[in-house]
Every structure is written in structure tokens, then in C-alpha cells.
Design an enzyme around this catalytic site. Structure first.
Site, mmCIF file in Angstrom:
data_model
loop_
_atom_site.group_PDB
_atom_site.id
_atom_site.type_symbol
_atom_site.label_atom_id
_atom_site.label_comp_id
_atom_site.label_asym_id
_atom_site.label_seq_id
_atom_site.Cartn_x
_atom_site.Cartn_y
_atom_site.Cartn_z
ATOM 1 N N LEU A 14 0.813 -1.223 0.000
ATOM 2 C CA LEU A 14 0.000 0.000 0.000
ATOM 3 C C LEU A 14 0.846 1.272 0.000
ATOM 4 O O LEU A 14 0.578 2.213 -0.769
ATOM 5 C CB LEU A 14 -0.932 -0.022 1.228
ATOM 6 C CG LEU A 14 -1.861 1.163 1.394
ATOM 7 C CD1 LEU A 14 -2.714 1.389 0.156
ATOM 8 C CD2 LEU A 14 -2.767 0.948 2.610
ATOM 9 N N ALA A 15 1.877 1.334 0.849
ATOM 10 C CA ALA A 15 2.691 2.557 0.923
ATOM 11 C C ALA A 15 3.402 2.800 -0.412
ATOM 12 O O ALA A 15 3.393 3.916 -0.940
ATOM 13 C CB ALA A 15 3.704 2.449 2.064
ATOM 14 N N GLN A 46 -7.130 -7.425 7.226
ATOM 15 C CA GLN A 46 -8.562 -7.746 7.301
ATOM 16 C C GLN A 46 -9.358 -6.603 7.912
ATOM 17 O O GLN A 46 -10.383 -6.181 7.403
ATOM 18 C CB GLN A 46 -8.774 -8.988 8.174
ATOM 19 C CG GLN A 46 -8.149 -10.239 7.645
ATOM 20 C CD GLN A 46 -8.208 -11.369 8.672
ATOM 21 O OE1 GLN A 46 -8.505 -11.158 9.835
ATOM 22 N NE2 GLN A 46 -7.892 -12.560 8.226
ATOM 23 N N GLY A 47 -8.865 -6.110 9.075
ATOM 24 C CA GLY A 47 -9.654 -5.202 9.908
ATOM 25 C C GLY A 47 -10.091 -3.965 9.166
ATOM 26 O O GLY A 47 -11.288 -3.711 8.991
ATOM 27 N N GLU A 115 -12.225 -1.564 17.150
ATOM 28 C CA GLU A 115 -11.145 -2.491 17.529
ATOM 29 C C GLU A 115 -10.552 -2.033 18.849
ATOM 30 O O GLU A 115 -10.876 -0.946 19.347
ATOM 31 C CB GLU A 115 -10.074 -2.538 16.429
ATOM 32 C CG GLU A 115 -10.567 -3.264 15.185
ATOM 33 C CD GLU A 115 -9.550 -3.336 14.064
ATOM 34 O OE1 GLU A 115 -9.469 -4.401 13.452
ATOM 35 O OE2 GLU A 115 -8.851 -2.360 13.791
ATOM 36 N N ASP A 215 13.544 -7.041 4.676
ATOM 37 C CA ASP A 215 14.592 -6.738 3.693
ATOM 38 C C ASP A 215 14.963 -5.254 3.689
ATOM 39 O O ASP A 215 16.139 -4.897 3.679
ATOM 40 C CB ASP A 215 14.134 -7.147 2.284
ATOM 41 C CG ASP A 215 13.674 -8.583 2.239
ATOM 42 O OD1 ASP A 215 14.299 -9.422 2.907
ATOM 43 O OD2 ASP A 215 12.679 -8.869 1.554
ATOM 44 N N HIS A 236 -0.049 -10.057 17.570
ATOM 45 C CA HIS A 236 -1.514 -10.006 17.460
ATOM 46 C C HIS A 236 -2.073 -11.124 18.339
ATOM 47 O O HIS A 236 -1.605 -12.263 18.267
ATOM 48 C CB HIS A 236 -1.941 -10.203 16.005
ATOM 49 C CG HIS A 236 -3.364 -9.818 15.757
ATOM 50 N ND1 HIS A 236 -4.421 -10.512 16.283
ATOM 51 C CD2 HIS A 236 -3.900 -8.790 15.060
ATOM 52 C CE1 HIS A 236 -5.555 -9.927 15.908
ATOM 53 N NE2 HIS A 236 -5.262 -8.879 15.168
ATOM 54 N N ARG A 282 -3.543 -4.286 22.187
ATOM 55 C CA ARG A 282 -2.953 -5.598 21.863
ATOM 56 C C ARG A 282 -1.824 -6.017 22.788
ATOM 57 O O ARG A 282 -1.631 -7.206 23.043
ATOM 58 C CB ARG A 282 -2.415 -5.567 20.436
ATOM 59 C CG ARG A 282 -3.508 -5.596 19.459
ATOM 60 C CD ARG A 282 -2.994 -5.669 18.065
ATOM 61 N NE ARG A 282 -4.151 -5.477 17.214
ATOM 62 C CZ ARG A 282 -4.102 -5.206 15.935
ATOM 63 N NH1 ARG A 282 -2.935 -5.103 15.336
ATOM 64 N NH2 ARG A 282 -5.202 -5.055 15.241
ATOM 65 N N HIS A 343 3.151 -9.808 14.594
ATOM 66 C CA HIS A 343 2.231 -9.221 13.623
ATOM 67 C C HIS A 343 2.758 -7.946 12.984
ATOM 68 O O HIS A 343 2.631 -7.751 11.777
ATOM 69 C CB HIS A 343 0.922 -8.916 14.368
ATOM 70 C CG HIS A 343 -0.162 -8.350 13.519
ATOM 71 N ND1 HIS A 343 -0.678 -9.011 12.430
ATOM 72 C CD2 HIS A 343 -0.854 -7.183 13.617
ATOM 73 C CE1 HIS A 343 -1.646 -8.270 11.890
ATOM 74 N NE2 HIS A 343 -1.751 -7.147 12.580
ATOM 75 N N ARG A 378 1.247 0.020 18.591
ATOM 76 C CA ARG A 378 0.374 0.595 17.560
ATOM 77 C C ARG A 378 -1.100 0.385 17.886
ATOM 78 O O ARG A 378 -1.512 -0.717 18.252
ATOM 79 C CB ARG A 378 0.688 -0.065 16.213
ATOM 80 C CG ARG A 378 -0.210 0.392 15.090
ATOM 81 C CD ARG A 378 0.185 -0.288 13.801
ATOM 82 N NE ARG A 378 -0.012 -1.709 13.871
ATOM 83 C CZ ARG A 378 -1.082 -2.338 13.401
ATOM 84 N NH1 ARG A 378 -2.056 -1.663 12.814
ATOM 85 N NH2 ARG A 378 -1.181 -3.646 13.490
ATOM 86 N N SER A 383 -2.205 1.362 10.815
ATOM 87 C CA SER A 383 -1.078 1.131 9.912
ATOM 88 C C SER A 383 -1.428 1.416 8.454
ATOM 89 O O SER A 383 -0.617 1.996 7.721
ATOM 90 C CB SER A 383 -0.559 -0.293 10.057
ATOM 91 O OG SER A 383 -1.635 -1.180 10.085
HETATM 92 C C1 SIN Z 1 -6.854 -7.071 12.446
HETATM 93 O O1 SIN Z 1 -7.748 -7.091 11.608
HETATM 94 O O2 SIN Z 1 -6.988 -7.504 13.582
HETATM 95 C C2 SIN Z 1 -5.514 -6.528 12.047
HETATM 96 C C3 SIN Z 1 -5.608 -5.089 11.809
HETATM 97 C C4 SIN Z 1 -4.358 -4.373 12.252
HETATM 98 O O3 SIN Z 1 -3.346 -5.008 12.523
HETATM 99 O O4 SIN Z 1 -4.411 -3.146 12.375
#
Ligand code: SIN
Length: 544
Positions: A14-15, A46-47, A115, A215, A236, A282, A343, A378, A383
Site C-alpha cells: 500500500l505505501a 482484514q480489519g 477495535e 529486507d 496479534h 494488543r 504481527h 500501535r 497502519s
Molecule cells: C486485524 O484485523 O486484527 C488486524 C488489523 C491491524 O493489525 O491493524
């Protein structure tokens, strides 16, 4: 022969693609992706992406939640910059066609997820396939852009730094392994952008895709870039525990929608650790699980979704539901076995508000960078936000830099394999790889101690010797390049963790269980020395 471009981007997540889209309006861009379009960590997210888009939410609240999760080490100016840049980036993603989920009864309103650590619903998502949808849209846009050349199956080996006009030289590009032909190519640009993501593969259990071998972090360090806060590795709390699942992630959004973590006997336990229970940040949840598993000798805890309507679960978590069924687990009817796994790297290449690293001409964006946004831990779903906001900001700065970067002093030498021959003993690579990942898990994982870190460093130094010898004597393969990078990153994590003689956020050590407010950011300098640096004001690299 070398390949030249205006903007050289290493990393196709993405970046990197966000940078490429913006920079392509001003010059030619080459993007070097390690794998195929669906193999990046961004694609697996996913989140969703956290941003303030609801009238019930505010930038101040998002900032406060980010600072609280970051346990005193976030850079407030960077937090503000990133969070306030969110709505513009969300609008841009939508304009590229990302189908963020909307409320069923009001298609004007986003269906916002929640979350751990968030005081409001503010996670934009596309079902539970957010990263994939975003990356599909970006790939389509990138492929339609004639100024962008996307090369897949390219693994960068080393950065090319010219040491002519400046004490730390200027980055000119990279030597890159074409994983199909086995040839080393030389890629040059007026700036080089590292966007290679994280390094979850430093640990034996990780939610990350295979390509996450640090890397970019390792290359940047070898090229003399300052590294920051490498000790803060986020675990995670909920990866599926199943022999065939290979650390498949069960999104935190599941707990946001009402899922509960339970012990094997069905009891809830997180309220004993934090008043927010299953929705604590987390660091707290992963540590609590680790503690309970060690105390009880259990293999896993349970994520229980069964109190939620089956129809809702199947729709909201379609991807996760389908994957769990493949492993014989039906989340609508039974709790799912879960364990923590490595994670996200909160630390990385130290970067300023424009994505500049300490090496002139070298930008660092996305997970690989340490901008100061995440501090010691985080906040979930910040992210993807960081990747899009800093992808855009770095591109703006790189366009200006490209216009006044000093001319190259000459053609860099092409790659010289010396007397290297084909390796006849790949078992050495796989054995070292396995060993590092296991001792990192056991000694430098969720809970650390002085003795464990010392042991890890001793082993690491022996392995580094072997890897060095191997690297110089044998022709490069992607496994060898990755092993060398994993070893560098592992050593940086260990040495940073040793420097932090306190417990804070994601770094917890039995020998120093309290926080010590004198310790600020951990910087590993280009000469290998470790020091603490103030977090205010944030670093600003002036280059030349
Ligand atoms: C998650 O869906 O739990 C991961 C999302 C994240 O790491 O910000």
C-alpha cells in the site's frame, strides 16, 4: 547495464503504490515488488483503516486513543499530521473504487468497525477483505498509469550509496535479484523509496505473509540509516491455532463486534488484566494470553463468536468464516482456538514527517518506517492509515528533492559476484533460518528478560559469522538474501531490547517490570551504537 528512473520504489504494498501514484504525475516511476500483487501484507489486512469520518468522532479522540496505546512514546506532531490526513486519503481510495462497507439502512453512512483501544467506531472496512479490495483498486490504477513500471519477483539485495559529497553519502538505487532469472540487476533513481513492509518472519509464529523478512530494514541499516525503536514488536492476540492454518489471522474486528476471549474452561479472563476486557490494546491482551497459557500449560485460548447472530457473522466476516470452515471450524457454532503471533513492527527505519531517512535520497514509508506514530504500541488499524498518508507526503517531498538532488558522481559499479559458486549445502541456510526464528520466539518474544536477551545475542553473533561466510562464498538465492536480512533485523531487535531497561507498551521484561520515563526513543546509529533520543521535537533530516 543499469535501469534508470526518476523515482525508484522498492515494495509493492500500500505505501509503495500510494507513493508511485502520486510521484508518477511528476516523473517516471519503477516499482519493484518482491512477489505477485496479492502477496503483500497490505493485501492480507482484514480489519480496515482507521480514520475520523463520523460526526460522532473527532480528530482529538483519535489522537488521544493513539497516544494512549503508544504508552508515552508517540510523537504528537506526527500523530496529528497522520490522523488529520486521514479523510483526504480515504476520499482518494474511494475515488479509485475501494468499496468501503456502508450501513444497510443508510447507504450514505459508512459501516464503521471497532477495535481494541478505540473509543469510537472509526474503522472503515470492506467486509473482512479490506486490504485486498484496496490493493486491487490501487493495482488497477497503477497499471493504467503509463509512467509507472511495475516489476514483480524482484528482491532488492543492497542499496547503492555514493559517498562523494556528504558524510553519509547519497542513495542512488539498489542491486536487485530477479528471482526468475537469478541475475542481479542495477536499478538507479534520483531517489529511492523503501516500502518493503515488516519483518514478522523473524519469529517462528507470525501472521505475516512469507515475504515479510525485513529486507528494507536490513538494507537501510547496512547503508547507514538510523533505526528506531526496534524492540517494539506487536504480537496479534488472535491467530487461528490449527496445524494447517499457518497463523491465519482472526481480525480484532471480531472482538469489536462482540467476540469474547475465553480460557479452555469457557471462563472470561481479560477483565482481570484491564477494564476494557477483550477490547484492551494488543500489548495487554497478547501478554495476558501468554501469561495464562504458560501458567496453565494450555496450547491456546478461545475466541467465542457464538453469541452473535449466525447470519450476521457469515456476512460480516465472510472471508474468515470461509477459511475457518476449510479447517473444519464453524465460528457460528463453536469457539475458535487462538494464539498470539508476531504481527507488526512498530520500530524501523527512522523517518521524518516527509518520509526522509537519515541517508540522503532514501525515503522510508509504511511498516518499515518509524515515524513516531505508533510509539511503544500501535493502535489497531492505524497502519494502513500511516501507509497512505505518508505515501502521499513522501511523494510530495521526493518531487522537490528530485529537482535539486546532486548529480551522480559517476556510474556505480555493476554487481560483482567475485568467485562465488552455487551452494551445495542449502541445509545450512534452512537450519540457520529455523534457529533464529525459534530463539527469537522463545527469548525475544512477548515476555523478555536480561538473561534471555543475552542468550539470544550470543547465538545471533555466532550465526552472523556463518551467514557472512555463506553470503560471500556462494551465489545469491532469495533464501540466502532473506536469511541475511532476518539475521540483521533479529540482532537489531535484541540490541534495542537490551537498551530498554524498563517495561513499556510492547516491550515487557521480567527484570525491569516498571516504566522508566528517562528512556525515550531507542536509536541504533550507523556506527552500531545505541542511544536514547528525545521524542520532541520529531527528527527532521535536512540532507544536503
Ligand atoms: C486485524 O484485523 O486484527 C488486524 C488489523 C491491524 O493489525 O491493524
Amino acid at each position: 547495464m543499469s535501469h534508470e528512473t526518476d523515482f525508484l520504489v522498492i515494495g509493492g504494498g500500500l505505501a509503495g503504490l500510494t507513493f508511485a501514484m502520486h510521484a508518477a504525475r511528476h516523473g517516471s516511476v519503477t516499482v519493484l515488488a518482491k512477489g505477485r500483487s496479492t502477496s503483500s501484507a497490505s493485501d492480507k489486512a482484514q480489519g480496515g483503516i482507521a480514520s475520523v469520518v463520523s460526526e460522532h468522532d473527532s480528530f482529538e479522540d483519535h489522537e488521544r486513543d493513539t497516544l494512549r496505546a503508544g504508552a508515552g512514546l508517540c510523537h504528537e506532531d506526527i500523530v496529528r499530521l497522520c490522523i488529520q490526513g486521514g479523510p483526504e486519503s480515504i476520499a482518494e481510495l474511494e475515488s479509485l473504487g475501494v468499496p468501503f462497507s456502508r450501513m444497510q439502512d443508510d447507504q450514505q453512512a459508512y459501516d464503521l468497525g471497532k477495535e481494541g483501544g478505540h473509543s469510537h467506531r472509526r474503522i472503515l472496512h470492506a467486509g473482512d477483505f479490506t486490504g485486498h479490495e484496496i490493493m486491487q483498486a490501487l493495482h488497477k490504477a497503477v497499471r493504467a498509469q503509463p509512467g509507472i513500471r511495475l516489476l514483480e519477483d524482484r528482491l532488492a539485495v543492497n542499496l547503492i550509496v555514493e559517498r562523494a559529497d556528504h558524510p553519509v553519502g547519497v542513495c542512488r538505487g539498489a542491486y536487485v535479484l530477479d528471482q526468475n532469472s537469478g541475475q542481479i540487476e542495477t536499478h538507479l533513481g534520483s531517489c529511492t523509496v523503501l516500502a518493503t513492509g515488516g519483518a514478522g518472519k523473524v519469529y517462528v509464529y507470525t501472521s505475516n505473509p512469507d515475504m515479510a523478512s525485513g529486507d528494507g530494514m536490513a538494507m537501510a541499516y547496512r547503508a547507514g540509516a538510523e533505526m528506531c525503536n526496534m524492540e517494539f514488536v506487536q504480537f496479534h492476540p488472535t491467530c487461528l491455532y490449527h496445524p494447517r492454518a499457518k497463523s491465519f489471522l482472526l481480525s480484532e474486528a471480531m472482538r469489536g463486534e462482540g467476540g469474547k476471549l475465553r480460557l479452555a474452561d469457557g471462563s472470561e479472563f481479560l477483565e482481570d488484566y484491564d477494564e476494557r476486557g477483550s477490547l484492551a490494546t494488543r500489548d495487554i491482551v497478547a501478554r495476558a494470553i501468554d501469561f495464562e497459557l504458560k501458567k496453565r500449560g494450555d496450547d491456546c485460548v478461545l475466541l467465542d463468536m457464538t453469541a452473535l447472530e449466525a447470519d450476521y457473522l457469515v456476512k460480516r466476516f465472510a472471508n474468515i468464516h470461509r477459511r475457518c470452515l476449510e479447517y473444519g471450524l464453524d465460528m457460528t457454532a463453536e469457539p475458535l482456538p487462538v494464539v498470539p503471533a508476531a504481527h507488526y513492527f512498530c520500530g524501523g527505519v527512522r523517518a521524518d514527517a516527509r518520509g526522509r531517512s537519515s541517508v540522503p535520497g532514501l525515503y522510508a514509508i509504511g511498516e518499515l518506517a518509524n515515524t513516531g506514530l505508533h510509539g511503544a504500541n500501535r493502535l489497531a488499524s492505524n497502519s494502513l492509515l500511516e501507509a497512505v498518508v505518508f505515501g502521499r507526503l513522501a511523494a510530495k517531498d521526493a518531487v522537490e528533492w528530485a529537482a535539486r538532488a546532486p548529480a551522480p558522481a559517476g556510474e556505480p559499479p555493476s554487481w560483482d559476484p567475485g568467485d562465488a559458486t552455487d551452494s551445495d549445502e542449502m541445509v545450512v541456510v534452512s537450519q540457520n533460518w529455523d534457529e533464529i526464528r525459534r530463539f527469537m520466539w522463545s527469548y525475544v518474544g512477548i515476555v523478555r528478560s536480561d538473561k534471555r536477551l543475552e542468550r539470544a545475542l550470543r547465538r545471533m553473533q555466532i550465526l552472523q559469522e556463518e551467514i557472512r561466510e555463506y553470503y560471500w562464498n556462494f551465489l545469491l538465492t532469495s533464501d540466502l538474501v532473506e536469511l541475511r536480512n532476518i539475521a540483521v533485523v533479529a540482532e537489531l531487535v535484541i540490541r534495542s531490547a537490551q537498551h530498554r531497561t524498563e517495561s513499556r507498551g510492547l516491550h515487557y521484561t521480567l527484570d525491569h517490570p516498571e516504566a522508566d520515563d528517562r528512556l525515550l526513543d531507542t536509536i541504533i546509529q550507523r556506527d552500531g551504537g545505541v542511544r536514547s533520543a528525545p521524542i520532541h521535537p520529531s527528527v527532521h533530516y535536512d540532507w544536503i
